[in-house]
Design an enzyme around this catalytic site. Structure first.
Site, PDB file in Angstrom:
ATOM      1  N   HIS A   1       0.670  -3.434  -1.859  1.00 36.70           N
ATOM      2  CA  HIS A   1       0.590  -2.056  -2.295  1.00 36.70           C
ATOM      3  C   HIS A   1       0.136  -1.788  -3.819  1.00 36.70           C
ATOM      4  CE1 HIS A   1       4.273  -3.356  -4.370  1.00 36.70           C
ATOM      5  NE2 HIS A   1       4.455  -4.195  -3.528  1.00 36.70           N
TER       6      HIS A   1
ATOM      7  N   ASP B   1       4.168  -8.722   2.365  1.00 34.31           N
ATOM      8  CA  ASP B   1       4.848  -7.856   1.820  1.00 34.31           C
ATOM      9  C   ASP B   1       4.876  -6.646   2.792  1.00 34.31           C
ATOM     10  OD1 ASP B   1       6.602  -6.640  -0.058  1.00 34.31           O
ATOM     11  OD2 ASP B   1       5.097  -6.192  -1.647  1.00 34.31           O
TER      12      ASP B   1
ATOM     13  N   HIS C   1       4.984   0.101  -6.711  1.00 34.46           N
ATOM     14  CA  HIS C   1       5.848  -0.502  -7.594  1.00 34.46           C
ATOM     15  C   HIS C   1       5.448  -1.843  -8.060  1.00 34.46           C
ATOM     16  CE1 HIS C   1       6.966  -2.374  -4.018  1.00 34.46           C
ATOM     17  NE2 HIS C   1       7.776  -3.144  -4.384  1.00 34.46           N
TER      18      HIS C   1
ATOM     19  N   HIS D   1       8.812  -9.966   0.764  1.00 32.59           N
ATOM     20  CA  HIS D   1       9.500  -8.715   0.701  1.00 32.59           C
ATOM     21  C   HIS D   1      11.136  -8.794   0.596  1.00 32.59           C
ATOM     22  CE1 HIS D   1      10.473  -4.367   0.980  1.00 32.59           C
ATOM     23  NE2 HIS D   1      11.123  -4.575   2.025  1.00 32.59           N
TER      24      HIS D   1
ATOM     25  N   GLU E   1       5.571  -2.973   2.083  1.00 32.32           N
ATOM     26  CA  GLU E   1       5.426  -1.629   1.538  1.00 32.32           C
ATOM     27  C   GLU E   1       4.032  -1.274   2.126  1.00 32.32           C
ATOM     28  OE1 GLU E   1       8.700  -2.818  -1.251  1.00 32.32           O
ATOM     29  OE2 GLU E   1       6.825  -3.639  -0.446  1.00 32.32           O
TER      30      GLU E   1
ATOM     31  N   GLU F   1       1.305  -6.334  -8.375  1.00 28.47           N
ATOM     32  CA  GLU F   1       1.713  -7.690  -7.640  1.00 28.47           C
ATOM     33  C   GLU F   1       0.577  -8.310  -7.084  1.00 28.47           C
ATOM     34  OE1 GLU F   1       4.774  -6.754  -4.593  1.00 28.47           O
ATOM     35  OE2 GLU F   1       5.925  -5.981  -6.027  1.00 28.47           O
TER      36      GLU F   1
END
Length: 277
Positions: free
Chosen positions: A105, A8, A116, A60, A10, A135
């Site tokens: 994240h 990912d 998020h 992502h 972020e 996540e």
């Protein structure tokens, strides 16, 4: 030894605000190299630790952000969208010994850089069996059902702290320290690459498949920032409203649960208008 990297963006080195991770935005192209550097460091470290094969699953946004030409030639890259298990695609085939969450994240409603869960803003909270869920937590339950341990997590310091709850034995590497949702104290790429490579080398020893964990049933609750999004989510069979802006559903397995979650977020994304959300 076969390692899967769920990558990912972020939680990558230097990333602190939306323009860093949105395809086509002003800083995205620059940050693609930083993201690729983090992932490549993990690839190198896992090979240092004895891995025979490392495959990277882009996780992502468009899932087309990593720069293939900058990766170690021994790596393989699964790039593109519409995969059965989305962020952890590939874990279901029975040939993965360990998985790394690189660039992860914190979850929606939590502190953390660009925190998020799947959707950037529309989701304000997710809970798995009443526990706040990132996540990382959701994906950890999915891979556990296939007997695959999470061996490495990288991201900001909050993401690493979050990982203590779902992968306590995994190696953690903080590439930046959270200041606000859009600010962080960042380490340089040279430093984070060295840290990630060293951690991945050590983490390779943890890549030992175990018996699948059947922890269901799983109840997932999702809260949105607008009432009409909760209504839209109920189009998915089994999803029911439990509040003005909140829905929930129950699945016997997290394989089913994560696929239902993907359906919910896809429906909700389509229900967002440009000006009024």
């Amino acid at each position: 030894m076969r390692i899967l990297i769920s990558a990912d963006m972020e939680g990558a080195t230097g990333v602190t605000w939306p323009d860093d991770v949105m395809p086509g935005a002003s800083q995205w192209e620059r940050c693609r190299s930083l993201f690729t550097s983090d992932v490549n460091a993990a690839v190198l470290g896992f090979h240092d630790g004895g891995a025979d094969e490392v495959i990277i699953n882009e996780a992502h946004s468009t899932m087309r952000n990593l720069l293939l030409e900058q990766l170690d030639e021994r790596a393989q890259l699964l790039t593109g969208r519409h995969k059965a298990l989305s962020m952890v695609e590939g874990v279901q085939h029975g040939d993965v010994d360990g998985i790394a969450f690189v660039g992860y994240h914190a979850g929606a409603g939590m502190e953390g850089v660009l925190a998020h869960t799947y959707l950037a803003n529309q989701i304000t909270g997710v809970w798995l069996n009443d526990v706040p869920a990132s996540e990382g937590l959701l994906n950890a339950h999915v891979v556990a059902e296939f007997g695959v341990p999470v061996v490495l997590v990288t991201g900001d310091d909050v993401a690493c702290e979050d990982a203590l709850g779902y992968a306590p034995e995994a190696l953690k590497v903080a590439v930046k320290d959270h200041v606000s949702r859009y600010a962080a104290v960042c380490r340089t790429p040279a430093r984070t690459a060295a840290d990630i490579r060293a951690a991945a080398k050590e983490a390779a020893s943890l890549a030992v498949r175990h018996e699948p964990v059947r922890g269901g049933p799983f109840t997932v609750a999702v809260e949105f920032d607008a009432e009409h999004l909760a209504m839209a989510a109920t189009v998915v069979p089994g999803v029911e409203r439990i509040g003005e802006r909140k829905v929930a559903y129950t699945s016997e397995t997290m394989y089913e649960g994560i696929r239902a979650f993907k359906a919910v977020t896809t429906i909700v994304s389509a229900a967002v208008e440009e000006q009024y959300g």
